[in-house]
Design an enzyme around this catalytic site. Sequence first.
Site, PDB file in Angstrom:
ATOM      1  N   HIS A   1       0.823  -1.208   0.000  1.00 36.91           N
ATOM      2  CA  HIS A   1       0.000   0.000   0.000  1.00 36.91           C
ATOM      3  C   HIS A   1       0.860   1.262   0.000  1.00 36.91           C
ATOM      4  O   HIS A   1       0.434   2.306  -0.507  1.00 36.91           O
ATOM      5  CB  HIS A   1      -0.938  -0.007   1.206  1.00 36.91           C
TER       6      HIS A   1
ATOM      7  N   HIS B   1      -0.783 -13.017  -0.883  1.00 40.86           N
ATOM      8  CA  HIS B   1      -2.076 -13.382  -0.293  1.00 40.86           C
ATOM      9  C   HIS B   1      -2.039 -14.748   0.383  1.00 40.86           C
ATOM     10  O   HIS B   1      -2.978 -15.115   1.085  1.00 40.86           O
ATOM     11  CB  HIS B   1      -3.178 -13.354  -1.360  1.00 40.86           C
TER      12      HIS B   1
ATOM     13  N   ASP C   1      -9.774  -8.210   6.838  1.00 40.76           N
ATOM     14  CA  ASP C   1     -10.432  -7.615   7.997  1.00 40.76           C
ATOM     15  C   ASP C   1     -11.520  -6.627   7.599  1.00 40.76           C
ATOM     16  O   ASP C   1     -12.489  -6.431   8.326  1.00 40.76           O
ATOM     17  CB  ASP C   1      -9.412  -6.873   8.871  1.00 40.76           C
TER      18      ASP C   1
END
Length: 354
Positions: A66, A193, A199
């Site tokens: 990110h 992954h 979440d």
Amino acid sequence: MAFTRLATIVSLALGLIERATCTNGKTAGNAVCCPLFDAVDFLQTNLFDGGECGEEAHSALRLTFHDAIEFSIHGGMGGGADGSILVFNATELQFHANRGIDDITSRQFPVFQALNEQSGLSGGDFVHLAGAVGTANCPGAPRLEFMLGRLAPVAPAPDLTIPEPTDTVTAILARFADAGFSPEEVIVLLSSHTIAAADDIDTTIPGTPFDSTVNTFDTQIFLEVLLKGTLFPGNDPQPGEITSPIAGEMLLQSDFLLSQDSRTACFLAVHDNQERMTTQFKAAMAKLQTLGQNTASLVDCSDVIPVPAPFPGPIKFPPSFSKADLQIACTQEAFPSLATVAGPAPTLAPVPAS
């Protein structure tokens, strides 16, 4: 003959380069890396529960992505792997694609502050050191590279630079291409992954893993993403979610679509090839974690990254599943013969929060 002599001379010269001996008795290729051994120990104690491949390790790897992908090779976007997502978290956490990142940054920020005060570690170096160390805690993972010397970020990255699970394959590939990645590298990075859990996609079921071996870095993710989906018992699918036939497991819409698209499907065909997966992932991560950086000014401190435990494999079909349960789009490569774990159909437990 002349070339052979030259190669021998170069090899001997390289062999004469002495490694730096640090005060703790460990050695590094460059003395400037020595303080990082203490930083790694600090991370293991204060962030990773003594070296576990748990929620914090998974989250640290997620944060590297990110942070770094907010970059364009054409300019006009963020600074890439500069730690802006941590340093300017008040801004970047407002981005839709960063839902759920607040838990990671709130946990990492005080640890970063402590290391910044102790050794001057920049935000970018902290984010990408933590990602490499956390990944090393997972059996089967590659030992990621770590380059030291990122400058402090100067501004937050702009919004809409992070691919989301609701995006089309075309949109995902275009965003990655804008950051300098090929379709094959997109799938290679998808390997992360295997130690990830959701979440924020469906907040009613936090910690939902993406494969049945969430604490092992393996190709199980590329097997189970091909399973024909059904509904979670008692849960409706959320946007970006394709429900798995394995109870307690989530498949991302984007992952499944990438597994079926002609531009990317065959790149997932590494099912029982652990070495190929980890080698490619290490190379793609080395590129990701230096996006936007002048690599000539960075120092290779990969020596400080712990050596991961070996892959305990081989991968297998989860109990009650077989090749008949797969939706295989790539026909150019033969699907391997895999055993099935004995026992009843599994129900996966959520990954516990730290």
